[in-house]
Design a protein around this motif. Structure first.
Motif, PDB file in Angstrom:
ATOM      1  N   GLU A  96       2.362   4.512   0.658  1.00 36.58           N
ATOM      2  CA  GLU A  96       2.196   5.593   1.629  1.00 36.58           C
ATOM      3  C   GLU A  96       3.478   6.388   1.613  1.00 36.58           C
ATOM      4  OE1 GLU A  96       0.185   6.107   4.765  1.00 36.58           O
ATOM      5  OE2 GLU A  96      -1.405   4.677   4.302  1.00 36.58           O
ATOM      6  N   LYS A 104      -3.957  -0.751   8.887  1.00 43.38           N
ATOM      7  CA  LYS A 104      -3.793  -1.018   7.460  1.00 43.38           C
ATOM      8  C   LYS A 104      -2.433  -1.686   7.268  1.00 43.38           C
ATOM      9  CE  LYS A 104      -3.777   1.921   3.372  1.00 43.38           C
ATOM     10  NZ  LYS A 104      -3.829   3.318   2.960  1.00 43.38           N
ATOM     11  N   ALA A 117      -5.317   3.069  11.347  1.00 39.70           N
ATOM     12  CA  ALA A 117      -6.263   3.682  10.414  1.00 39.70           C
ATOM     13  C   ALA A 117      -6.575   5.127  10.803  1.00 39.70           C
ATOM     14  CB  ALA A 117      -7.539   2.851  10.367  1.00 39.70           C
ATOM     15  N   GLU A 119      -8.305  -5.143  12.265  1.00 37.91           N
ATOM     16  CA  GLU A 119      -8.691  -4.295  11.128  1.00 37.91           C
ATOM     17  C   GLU A 119      -8.510  -2.812  11.408  1.00 37.91           C
ATOM     18  OE1 GLU A 119     -12.554  -5.616  10.006  1.00 37.91           O
ATOM     19  OE2 GLU A 119     -11.745  -7.424   9.050  1.00 37.91           O
ATOM     20  N   SER A 167       0.858  -1.179   0.000  1.00 37.46           N
ATOM     21  CA  SER A 167       0.000   0.000   0.000  1.00 37.46           C
ATOM     22  C   SER A 167       0.894   1.230   0.000  1.00 37.46           C
ATOM     23  CB  SER A 167      -0.883  -0.025   1.243  1.00 37.46           C
ATOM     24  OG  SER A 167      -1.655   1.137   1.302  1.00 37.46           O
ATOM     25  N   VAL A 213       2.758  -1.739   9.146  1.00 33.77           N
ATOM     26  CA  VAL A 213       1.350  -1.383   9.354  1.00 33.77           C
ATOM     27  C   VAL A 213       1.216   0.113   9.614  1.00 33.77           C
ATOM     28  CG1 VAL A 213       0.659  -3.622  10.321  1.00 33.77           C
ATOM     29  CG2 VAL A 213       1.519  -1.824  11.851  1.00 33.77           C
ATOM     30  N   ARG A 214      -0.027   0.592   9.510  1.00 41.98           N
ATOM     31  CA  ARG A 214      -0.340   1.955   9.907  1.00 41.98           C
ATOM     32  C   ARG A 214      -1.698   1.939  10.588  1.00 41.98           C
ATOM     33  NH1 ARG A 214      -1.263   7.876   7.222  1.00 41.98           N
ATOM     34  NH2 ARG A 214      -2.589   8.355   8.978  1.00 41.98           N
ATOM     35  N   LEU A 246       0.783  -2.234   5.261  1.00 39.13           N
ATOM     36  CA  LEU A 246       1.500  -1.460   4.237  1.00 39.13           C
ATOM     37  C   LEU A 246       2.526  -2.287   3.479  1.00 39.13           C
ATOM     38  CD1 LEU A 246       2.287   1.905   6.083  1.00 39.13           C
ATOM     39  CD2 LEU A 246       0.236   1.242   4.838  1.00 39.13           C
TER      40      LEU A 246
END
Lengths: 208, 226
Positions: free
Chosen positions: A114, A140, A155, A137, A112, A152-153, A142
């Motif tokens: 970013e 997100k 949300a 969940e 993803s 990860v990030r 990445l």
């Protein structure tokens, strides 16, 4: 000011040279001031632009006893968790750590796009961990490697976590993170926020 | 914590030892003597002289032989570390790795397998600051081997001093060398360290040099009062 939360065992000062100093030095070379605090600190830093949680040695699992400090849960500004630091962010977000051992260089595939990965699709990174993560969940994903989730990030806020060690051969990721910090106003504390996942600390302790 | 230091005889292992001694207890050295001059992990000139360094530091030494075949030599390292655990109750291993992920990964795996801590006090350090710190703390280090351009035989046997560091900085970018020689550009040998009770005096030596590839071979050395 960038707070560096030192996730190493405090009675083993040799670990600071290996896991904290390299990160501090990247932050300072990028023109930022760094403030080093032990993970278990109760001190609430002021005038912050960002927070970095460091990694630690393979044999060190003390960071799991502490979890992330309460003041950090009220912070809505940028955070970067590295390895152990990433695991703590995922746990705070309701996810879990899972056994996953990796020592050495691994190919990372960005899934993803970013700002923190500045358009790169693949790169090789240094991994040194006994545990991986399974985020909920609320996060997100990445980036991944063949073995699983690598980045990860959150949300709802600019909180990032990377399972690999970007200070080794991938300083550009930390520099991108610092750029994200520069774009944010200082002192992003939202004192109304309580633990987003009130059970995460309890869950964490029951797992140990 | 009771620690073993992997000792090659060079500056990185002995500086790491010195840093480890500030907070923990170094109970032994481990030296791997490789019979393969091409070994990625262990080969270095004057490896036999770690015996004198151990004596100077008053720290016991485990010497372990390996044929030096790639990857199999790691089993030999693991056996040597196991011996350190058996003899001295070692709980962790210290290396002088700076940025070599090749070496660091292999030692980390062995430690992980044996449930030992692994410490790398020089990991990703600022290389110029490190060399200056060595000099200021009176480590006496000489160049024991050169293995790349632009080093010629005049570098062999030289002492690492501020002038040496300045010179390396001035040629580093042109030749793509690392200041600390960790890329194999040069090897060093430590004659004195702050924690040595005596220093090593070299009484006999010779140079072997050809095409940017040379060694300063120490054929005579003794411990003398500091």
């Amino acid at each position: 000011m960038i707070a560096i939360l030192d996730c190493t065992r405090q009675d083993l000062p040799l670990l600071k040279r290996e896991f904290v100093s390299p990160v501090v030095s990247i932050v300072e070379r990028s023109g930022h001031q760094a403030m080093i605090l032990p993970l278990a600190t109760t001190e609430v830093p002021v005038n912050l632009q960002g927070v970095i949680l460091t990694g630690t040695a393979l044999m060190d699992d003390h960071y799991l006893l502490h979890g992330i400090p309460e003041w950090l849960m009220k912070w809505t500004g940028p955070v970067l968790g590295i390895c152990a630091g990433m695991q703590l962010i995922v746990i705070a977000g309701g996810g879990i750590v899972i056994p996953s051992e990796k020592i050495g260089m691994t190919e990372i595939m960005v899934t993803s796009d970013e700002e923190i990965f500045s358009g790169k699709e693949r790169f090789n990174a240094w991994e040194l961990h006994q545990s991986g993560v399974m985020p909920t969940e609320s996060m997100k994903i990445l980036a991944r490697s063949e073995a699983g989730v690598q980045a990860v990030r959150c949300a709802d806020r600019p909180w990032y976590g990377v399972l690999f060690h970007p200070e080794v051969r991938n300083e550009w990721i930390i520099i991108n993170f610092l750029e994200i910090c520069s774009q944010h106003p200082h002192n992003n504390y939202d004192l109304e926020i309580q633990w987003r996942h009130p059970n995460s600390q309890k869950l964490l302790k029951s797992r140990l | 914590m009771r620690l073993a230091v992997l000792l090659s005889g060079g500056k990185d292992s002995l500086y790491s030892c010195w840093k480890a001694m500030e907070s923990d207890e170094v109970v032994c050295f481990v030296t791997i003597q490789s019979h393969n001059p091409e070994s990625y992990m262990f080969h270095t000139p004057n490896i036999d002289l770690t015996r004198l360094q151990a004596e100077a530091a008053e720290i016991p030494l485990i010497e372990w032989q390996t044929e030096g075949l790639e990857e199999i030599e790691l089993d030999d390292l693991e056996a040597a570390v196991k011996e350190a655990v058996r003899q001295y109750g070692v709980e962790g291993v210290v290396t002088g790795a700076i940025q070599s992920v090749y070496q660091a990964a292999r030692v980390q795996r062995i430690c992980n397998h044996l449930h030992l801590w692994s410490f790398n006090p020089l990991w990703l350090c600022d290389q110029e600051n490190y060399l200056r710190d060595l000099i200021e703390n009176r480590f006496e280090v000489i160049i024991a081997g050169v293995f790349s351009a632009p080093f010629d035989d005049t570098w062999l046997g030289r002492t690492i001093d501020h002038h040496f560091v300045d010179q390396l900085i001035s040629i580093r970018d042109r030749y793509g060398i690392s200041l600390t020689g960790e890329g194999g550009e040069y090897e060093s040998f430590v004659c004195d360290a702050p924690f040595f009770t005596r220093r090593i005096a070299i009484t006999d030596s010779c140079r072997a040099y050809k095409n940017h590839n040379g060694s300063f071979l120490i054929s005579g050395a003794e411990l003398v009062a500091k």
